[in-house]
Design an enzyme around this catalytic site. Structure first.
Site, short mmCIF file in Angstrom:
data_model
loop_
_atom_site.label_atom_id
_atom_site.label_comp_id
_atom_site.label_asym_id
_atom_site.label_seq_id
_atom_site.Cartn_x
_atom_site.Cartn_y
_atom_site.Cartn_z
CE LYS A 19 -3.91 -2.14 2.48
NZ LYS A 19 -4.80 -1.98 3.67
CE1 TYR A 23 -9.34 -2.89 0.72
CE2 TYR A 23 -8.41 -1.05 -0.50
CZ TYR A 23 -8.24 -2.16 0.31
OH TYR A 23 -6.99 -2.55 0.71
CG PHE A 60 -12.85 1.67 7.82
CD1 PHE A 60 -12.45 1.12 6.61
CD2 PHE A 60 -13.49 0.84 8.73
CE1 PHE A 60 -12.68 -0.22 6.30
CE2 PHE A 60 -13.74 -0.50 8.45
CZ PHE A 60 -13.33 -1.02 7.22
NE ARG A 64 -5.98 -12.07 5.58
CZ ARG A 64 -6.65 -10.90 5.60
NH1 ARG A 64 -6.78 -10.17 4.50
NH2 ARG A 64 -7.17 -10.46 6.72
CB THR A 101 -6.92 -5.68 10.26
OG1 THR A 101 -7.43 -6.83 9.58
CG2 THR A 101 -7.27 -4.43 9.49
NE ARG A 139 -2.20 -5.65 7.37
CZ ARG A 139 -3.38 -6.16 7.02
NH1 ARG A 139 -3.90 -7.15 7.72
NH2 ARG A 139 -4.03 -5.68 5.99
CG ASN A 183 -3.46 -2.27 7.17
OD1 ASN A 183 -3.38 -1.91 5.99
ND2 ASN A 183 -4.48 -2.96 7.64
CG HIS A 222 -5.47 -6.25 -0.05
ND1 HIS A 222 -6.68 -6.22 0.60
CD2 HIS A 222 -5.60 -7.16 -1.06
CE1 HIS A 222 -7.51 -7.07 0.01
NE2 HIS A 222 -6.88 -7.66 -1.00
CD GLU A 273 -9.16 -9.14 -3.18
OE1 GLU A 273 -9.99 -8.81 -2.32
OE2 GLU A 273 -8.01 -9.57 -2.88
P1 ADP Z 1 -7.71 -6.74 6.00
O1 ADP Z 1 -6.92 -5.78 5.12
O2 ADP Z 1 -6.86 -7.26 7.14
O3 ADP Z 1 -8.38 -7.85 5.22
P2 ADP Z 1 -10.34 -5.50 6.27
O4 ADP Z 1 -10.73 -6.23 5.02
O5 ADP Z 1 -11.22 -5.63 7.46
O6 ADP Z 1 -8.86 -5.88 6.72
O7 ADP Z 1 -10.23 -3.94 5.95
C1 ADP Z 1 -9.66 -3.48 4.75
C2 ADP Z 1 -8.74 -2.32 5.04
O8 ADP Z 1 -9.51 -1.22 5.55
C3 ADP Z 1 -7.71 -2.58 6.15
O9 ADP Z 1 -6.57 -3.25 5.68
C4 ADP Z 1 -7.39 -1.17 6.59
O10 ADP Z 1 -6.50 -0.50 5.70
C5 ADP Z 1 -8.75 -0.49 6.51
N1 ADP Z 1 -9.44 -0.54 7.79
C6 ADP Z 1 -10.08 -1.61 8.35
N2 ADP Z 1 -10.59 -1.29 9.56
C7 ADP Z 1 -10.29 0.01 9.78
C8 ADP Z 1 -10.55 0.93 10.84
N3 ADP Z 1 -11.23 0.57 11.94
N4 ADP Z 1 -10.10 2.20 10.70
C9 ADP Z 1 -9.42 2.59 9.59
N5 ADP Z 1 -9.14 1.78 8.56
C10 ADP Z 1 -9.56 0.50 8.64
MG MG Z 2 -9.96 -7.76 3.86
#
Ligand code: ADP
Ligand code: MG
Length: 140
Positions: A11, A51, A59, A87, A93, A104, A114, A117, A128
Site C-alpha cells: 500500500k 474496496y 472508515f 494472510r 489488520t 504488519r 497497515n 493487502h 482481485e
Molecule cells: P484486512 O486488510 O486485514 O483484510 P479488512 O478487510 O477488514 O482488513 O479492511 C480493509 C482495510 O480497511 C484494512 O486493511 C485497513 O487498511 C482499513 N481498515 C479496516 N478497519 C479500519 C478501521 N477501523 N479504521 C481505519 N481503517 C480501517
Molecule cells: Mg480484507
C-alpha cells in the site's frame, strides 16, 4: 496441499517509505513467488471499486483517501497454500494486534495505514487478481 495464487498489494504508506523490496523479500523468503507485479497510482474510482465490500463502513472514505495518496504495488503471489500463508505473513489488520515477525507488526503505522493487502479466500483471490491483471500479465 495445493499450489494457489493470491492477490497482494503493497500500500501507499509502505511504498512511500521505500519498503517494496523489504516486503517482497518476506514473501520470497517464505516460499511465495511473485508471478505478476506492477506499480499503479490508483484512481478514486479504482479504489472505490476494489474496496466496494467496505463501502458502508465508517472508515471507507479514509481507506480510499489512503489508497489514492501514492503508488501501490499490486502483485500476484503463487505457492503452497498461498492465500492463507500470505494472510499469516501479513498479520492482523490492526498492527497493535499483529504477531511478532509479521509484516504488519514490523512495518504498519496504524489500522488504516497497515502496509499490505492480501486476499482472504479463493473466490476473492480470483476476483482481485482479475481486477488488476489480465492473464497474459501473469507469468508463473
Ligand atoms: P484486512 O486488510 O486485514 O483484510 P479488512 O478487510 O477488514 O482488513 O479492511 C480493509 C482495510 O480497511 C484494512 O486493511 C485497513 O487498511 C482499513 N481498515 C479496516 N478497519 C479500519 C478501521 N477501523 N479504521 C481505519 N481503517 C480501517
Ligand atoms: Mg480484507
Amino acid at each position: 496441499m495445493a499450489i494457489e495464487r493470491t492477490f497482494s498489494m503493497i500500500k501507499p504508506d509502505a511504498t512511500k517509505r521505500n519498503l517494496t523490496g523489504a516486503i517482497t523479500k518476506v514473501f520470497e523468503d517464505n516460499g511465495l513467488r511473485v508471478v505478476a507485479s506492477k506499480r499503479v497510482w490508483m484512481s478514486k474510482r479504482e479504489a472505490e471499486g476494489f474496496y466496494a465490500v467496505h463501502k458502508d463502513r465508517p472508515f471507507f472514505g479514509e481507506l480510499v483517501e489512503g489508497m489514492t495518496s501514492g503508488p501501490t504495488v499490486v502483485q500476484v503471489l503463487e505457492g503452497e497454500n498461498a492465500i492463507l500463508k500470505n494472510r499469516e505473513l501479513m498479520g492482523a489488520t490492526n498492527p497493535a494486534q499483529a504477531a511478532e515477525g509479521t509484516i504488519r507488526k514490523q512495518f504498519a503505522l496504524s489500522i488504516g495505514e497497515n502496509s499490505v493487502h492480501g486476499s482472504d479466500a479463493p473466490e476473492t483471490a480470483a476476483e482481485e487478481i482479475a481486477y488488476w491483471f489480465s492473464s497474459t500479465e501473469i507469468v508463473g
